[in-house]
Scaffold this active site. Sequence first.
Site, PDB file in Angstrom:
ATOM      1  N   LYS A 167       0.833  -1.203   0.000  1.00 30.54           N
ATOM      2  CA  LYS A 167       0.000   0.000   0.000  1.00 30.54           C
ATOM      3  C   LYS A 167       0.873   1.261   0.000  1.00 30.54           C
ATOM      4  CE  LYS A 167      -2.214   2.532   3.185  1.00 30.54           C
ATOM      5  NZ  LYS A 167      -2.873   2.830   4.424  1.00 30.54           N
ATOM      6  N   ASP A 206      -6.760   0.667   0.470  1.00 27.05           N
ATOM      7  CA  ASP A 206      -6.938   1.006   1.886  1.00 27.05           C
ATOM      8  C   ASP A 206      -8.370   0.661   2.269  1.00 27.05           C
ATOM      9  OD1 ASP A 206      -8.519   2.931   0.756  1.00 27.05           O
ATOM     10  OD2 ASP A 206      -7.682   4.596   1.909  1.00 27.05           O
TER      11      ASP A 206
END
Length: 281
Positions: free
Chosen positions: A179, A198
């Site tokens: 991420k 996310d």
Amino acid sequence: MPRGNTPRQPSRSGRHEGARRQSRPLTKTLPGRSMAVAGVQKKRSAKAASKKKSGSYDPLAPERVRAIIEGLDRMYPGVTCALTHKNAWELVVATILSAQCTDVRVNMVTPGLFEKYPTVQHFAALEPEQLEPDIRSTGFFRNKSKSVVGAARKVVADFGGNVPQTMHELLTLPGVARKTANVVLGTWFKQNEGVVVDTHVTRISRRLELTKHDDPQKIEQDLMQTIPRERWTDFSHEVIWHGRKLCVARSPKCADCSIEKLCHAADKTWSTVEIHKNAKP
Ligand code: SF4
């Protein structure tokens, strides 16, 4: 109350109040048409109807995905990462701090932090405990301190003080997973190496039936197969903004959503289309 005076209400059934279905014959029988032609026509119609029935709705159909992307573009033109930063290193730090924390909170902490420790070398010279008080309010501050200081030391020791620009190298930094790497590569280095997944991207991708998974890595794989590569970073930013503004976790503001007609999520608060029980947050 007369029907015309009834305010429009969200419909969980997916039908407009008062909307009526119109059934049209699939074929029109013309007088004088031979039995053979009529038979072929009938067969074709049945085949088309059956094909339409079986493939009437594909959540991953390119035209649907394209319409979703266009709708997001219209709603959030030119959006970018909400974490304030002036260089790649600051973005790495801000993204590490944003885990389990709002971007608003991170943006309150980082200006003072980068004033106190202006370079990656300053962070590398710290002990994690020294950093803890500065980032306490972002939560999980002990682990985050270790990650930030560890990442700084690695950047200084192995990359000459410059944040690396490849996924492989970024993933060697402590506290940096896909991420964070995707945020840094996409936002700062303008490389579409993956899709940032996310909490917002997870929720909205599931609501829009772009994935059925919970696991961020599997969600990212699904999105990478569905979203055109050149749109990966923009798509991530737009979906994250959508998750903050309208498609919030509880009671999404569907009546204001431009892609409402494309969304069949079970927890919609307003719907003009059929709702699918499987399209859950
Ligand atoms: S219609 Fe509602 S649930 Fe669907 S994407 Fe829009 S805000 Fe989210």
